[in-house]
Design a protein around this motif. Structure first.
Motif, PDB file in Angstrom:
ATOM      1  N   ALA A 154       0.834  -1.201   0.000  1.00 28.69           N
ATOM      2  CA  ALA A 154       0.000   0.000   0.000  1.00 28.69           C
ATOM      3  C   ALA A 154       0.872   1.257   0.000  1.00 28.69           C
ATOM      4  O   ALA A 154       0.607   2.215  -0.737  1.00 28.69           O
ATOM      5  CB  ALA A 154      -0.941  -0.011   1.198  1.00 28.69           C
ATOM      6  N   ALA A 155       1.928   1.250   0.817  1.00 30.33           N
ATOM      7  CA  ALA A 155       2.815   2.418   0.886  1.00 30.33           C
ATOM      8  C   ALA A 155       3.507   2.647  -0.454  1.00 30.33           C
ATOM      9  O   ALA A 155       3.633   3.798  -0.910  1.00 30.33           O
ATOM     10  CB  ALA A 155       3.846   2.233   1.995  1.00 30.33           C
ATOM     11  N   GLU A 156       3.950   1.592  -1.102  1.00 35.47           N
ATOM     12  CA  GLU A 156       4.602   1.728  -2.405  1.00 35.47           C
ATOM     13  C   GLU A 156       3.624   2.258  -3.453  1.00 35.47           C
ATOM     14  O   GLU A 156       3.981   3.099  -4.281  1.00 35.47           O
ATOM     15  CB  GLU A 156       5.178   0.386  -2.850  1.00 35.47           C
ATOM     16  N   MET A 157       2.371   1.800  -3.407  1.00 39.07           N
ATOM     17  CA  MET A 157       1.374   2.269  -4.363  1.00 39.07           C
ATOM     18  C   MET A 157       1.064   3.739  -4.155  1.00 39.07           C
ATOM     19  O   MET A 157       0.941   4.508  -5.122  1.00 39.07           O
ATOM     20  CB  MET A 157       0.101   1.429  -4.235  1.00 39.07           C
ATOM     21  N   ARG A 158       0.968   4.171  -2.908  1.00 44.62           N
ATOM     22  CA  ARG A 158       0.750   5.601  -2.639  1.00 44.62           C
ATOM     23  C   ARG A 158       1.907   6.428  -3.191  1.00 44.62           C
ATOM     24  O   ARG A 158       1.710   7.503  -3.747  1.00 44.62           O
ATOM     25  CB  ARG A 158       0.582   5.849  -1.135  1.00 44.62           C
ATOM     26  N   GLU A 159       3.124   5.925  -3.042  1.00 49.07           N
ATOM     27  CA  GLU A 159       4.305   6.631  -3.549  1.00 49.07           C
ATOM     28  C   GLU A 159       4.292   6.689  -5.078  1.00 49.07           C
ATOM     29  O   GLU A 159       4.618   7.716  -5.674  1.00 49.07           O
ATOM     30  CB  GLU A 159       5.590   5.970  -3.030  1.00 49.07           C
ATOM     31  N   VAL A 160       3.902   5.599  -5.721  1.00 47.54           N
ATOM     32  CA  VAL A 160       3.802   5.593  -7.184  1.00 47.54           C
ATOM     33  C   VAL A 160       2.780   6.644  -7.629  1.00 47.54           C
ATOM     34  O   VAL A 160       3.038   7.411  -8.562  1.00 47.54           O
ATOM     35  CB  VAL A 160       3.427   4.187  -7.706  1.00 47.54           C
ATOM     36  N   ASP A 161       1.628   6.683  -6.970  1.00 47.21           N
ATOM     37  CA  ASP A 161       0.613   7.690  -7.312  1.00 47.21           C
ATOM     38  C   ASP A 161       1.163   9.106  -7.126  1.00 47.21           C
ATOM     39  O   ASP A 161       0.974   9.979  -7.973  1.00 47.21           O
ATOM     40  CB  ASP A 161      -0.640   7.514  -6.450  1.00 47.21           C
ATOM     41  N   ARG A 162       1.842   9.326  -6.003  1.00 41.65           N
ATOM     42  CA  ARG A 162       2.400  10.657  -5.727  1.00 41.65           C
ATOM     43  C   ARG A 162       3.409  11.052  -6.800  1.00 41.65           C
ATOM     44  O   ARG A 162       3.355  12.165  -7.338  1.00 41.65           O
ATOM     45  CB  ARG A 162       3.066  10.677  -4.350  1.00 41.65           C
ATOM     46  N   LEU A 163       4.317  10.153  -7.127  1.00 46.20           N
ATOM     47  CA  LEU A 163       5.337  10.455  -8.134  1.00 46.20           C
ATOM     48  C   LEU A 163       4.719  10.649  -9.520  1.00 46.20           C
ATOM     49  O   LEU A 163       5.186  11.495 -10.290  1.00 46.20           O
ATOM     50  CB  LEU A 163       6.393   9.348  -8.163  1.00 46.20           C
ATOM     51  N   THR A 164       3.699   9.872  -9.812  1.00 47.85           N
ATOM     52  CA  THR A 164       3.032  10.006 -11.109  1.00 47.85           C
ATOM     53  C   THR A 164       2.405  11.381 -11.247  1.00 47.85           C
ATOM     54  O   THR A 164       2.504  12.014 -12.298  1.00 47.85           O
ATOM     55  CB  THR A 164       1.964   8.904 -11.277  1.00 47.85           C
ATOM     56  N   THR A 165       1.779  11.855 -10.189  1.00 50.58           N
ATOM     57  CA  THR A 165       1.151  13.179 -10.269  1.00 50.58           C
ATOM     58  C   THR A 165       2.186  14.293 -10.233  1.00 50.58           C
ATOM     59  O   THR A 165       2.071  15.265 -10.975  1.00 50.58           O
ATOM     60  CB  THR A 165       0.119  13.376  -9.142  1.00 50.58           C
ATOM     61  N   GLU A 166       3.212  14.149  -9.391  1.00 49.27           N
ATOM     62  CA  GLU A 166       4.208  15.222  -9.256  1.00 49.27           C
ATOM     63  C   GLU A 166       5.194  15.275 -10.421  1.00 49.27           C
ATOM     64  O   GLU A 166       5.442  16.335 -10.974  1.00 49.27           O
ATOM     65  CB  GLU A 166       4.982  15.051  -7.944  1.00 49.27           C
ATOM     66  N   ARG A 167       5.783  14.147 -10.756  1.00 51.64           N
ATOM     67  CA  ARG A 167       6.846  14.141 -11.773  1.00 51.64           C
ATOM     68  C   ARG A 167       6.318  14.059 -13.191  1.00 51.64           C
ATOM     69  O   ARG A 167       6.857  14.700 -14.089  1.00 51.64           O
ATOM     70  CB  ARG A 167       7.810  12.988 -11.515  1.00 51.64           C
ATOM     71  N   ALA A 168       5.298  13.231 -13.394  1.00 48.42           N
ATOM     72  CA  ALA A 168       4.790  13.057 -14.752  1.00 48.42           C
ATOM     73  C   ALA A 168       3.665  14.032 -15.069  1.00 48.42           C
ATOM     74  O   ALA A 168       3.247  14.145 -16.218  1.00 48.42           O
ATOM     75  CB  ALA A 168       4.312  11.618 -14.956  1.00 48.42           C
ATOM     76  N   GLY A 169       3.159  14.709 -14.048  1.00 47.14           N
ATOM     77  CA  GLY A 169       2.110  15.690 -14.273  1.00 47.14           C
ATOM     78  C   GLY A 169       0.759  15.084 -14.627  1.00 47.14           C
ATOM     79  O   GLY A 169      -0.074  15.753 -15.228  1.00 47.14           O
ATOM     80  N   ILE A 170       0.548  13.830 -14.274  1.00 43.05           N
ATOM     81  CA  ILE A 170      -0.730  13.192 -14.553  1.00 43.05           C
ATOM     82  C   ILE A 170      -1.650  13.417 -13.358  1.00 43.05           C
ATOM     83  O   ILE A 170      -1.326  13.063 -12.234  1.00 43.05           O
ATOM     84  CB  ILE A 170      -0.550  11.681 -14.836  1.00 43.05           C
ATOM     85  N   ARG A 171      -2.788  14.027 -13.611  1.00 39.97           N
ATOM     86  CA  ARG A 171      -3.730  14.366 -12.541  1.00 39.97           C
ATOM     87  C   ARG A 171      -4.365  13.109 -11.936  1.00 39.97           C
ATOM     88  O   ARG A 171      -4.539  12.097 -12.606  1.00 39.97           O
ATOM     89  CB  ARG A 171      -4.821  15.285 -13.079  1.00 39.97           C
TER      90      ARG A 171
END
Length: 165
Positions: A6-23
């Motif tokens: 769960a923690a890794e998935m939250r981090e993936v979501d965070r990085l996807t929104t922050e770094r890749a700019g995907i809302r």
């Protein structure tokens, strides 16, 4: 395939929104669409199926709302049961609730054990259950209404499959 915690998935979501700019709304749309596509491929005759989508107040519930919209769009009979006050939803989840209400009109809201007791028998009559109650934000033991709902799903009489978001 790597299974994420769960923690890794939250981090993936965070990085996807922050770094890749995907809302978040795009991630939610993709998740819900993928759930609907999975159901359509796995369970033929979607237009003859009654599907209950159980939604919580977080982003997982928002994914479920998108899945319900997609299922409705491909001809299934989809019913959404929301396990919170609609005003508790925020952001993209709230946006998808409005989309559901505009497309389908009816929303079933369950806020208490008494309200849920009316739905328990009905979950035995559906063809497919979609569990979009809780996601990676869940902390600790599940209590109260959601624990009751999960218990009911796990102890239902019918053999209808459960698809977890």
């Amino acid at each position: 395939m790597k299974i994420l915690t769960a923690a890794e998935m939250r981090e993936v979501d965070r990085l996807t929104t922050e770094r890749a700019g995907i809302r978040i709304s795009v991630l939610m749309e993709n998740a819900g669409k993928s759930v609907a596509e999975f159901i359509q491929k796995r369970f033929p005759g979607i237009e003859r199926r009654l599907i209950f989508v159980l939604c919580g107040k977080g982003n997982n519930g928002g994914d479920g709302l998108v899945a319900a919209l997609q299922l409705l769009g491909i001809g299934a009979t989809a019913e959404v049961i929301l396990f919170c006050d609609p005003s508790d939803l925020r952001g993209a989840a709230a946006d998808n609730l409005r989309r559901w209400e505009n497309a389908a009109g009816e929303l079933h809201v369950v806020r208490s054990a008494a309200e849920w007791s009316k739905w328990k028998p009905k979950i035995n009559s559906c063809d497919i259950l979609v569990d979009a109650l809780l996601g990676t934000g869940t902390r600790g033991a599940v209590e109260g209404l959601l624990r009751d709902a999960i218990g009911s799903v796990n102890q239902r009489e019918s053999g209808c499959p459960v698809v977890a978001v």
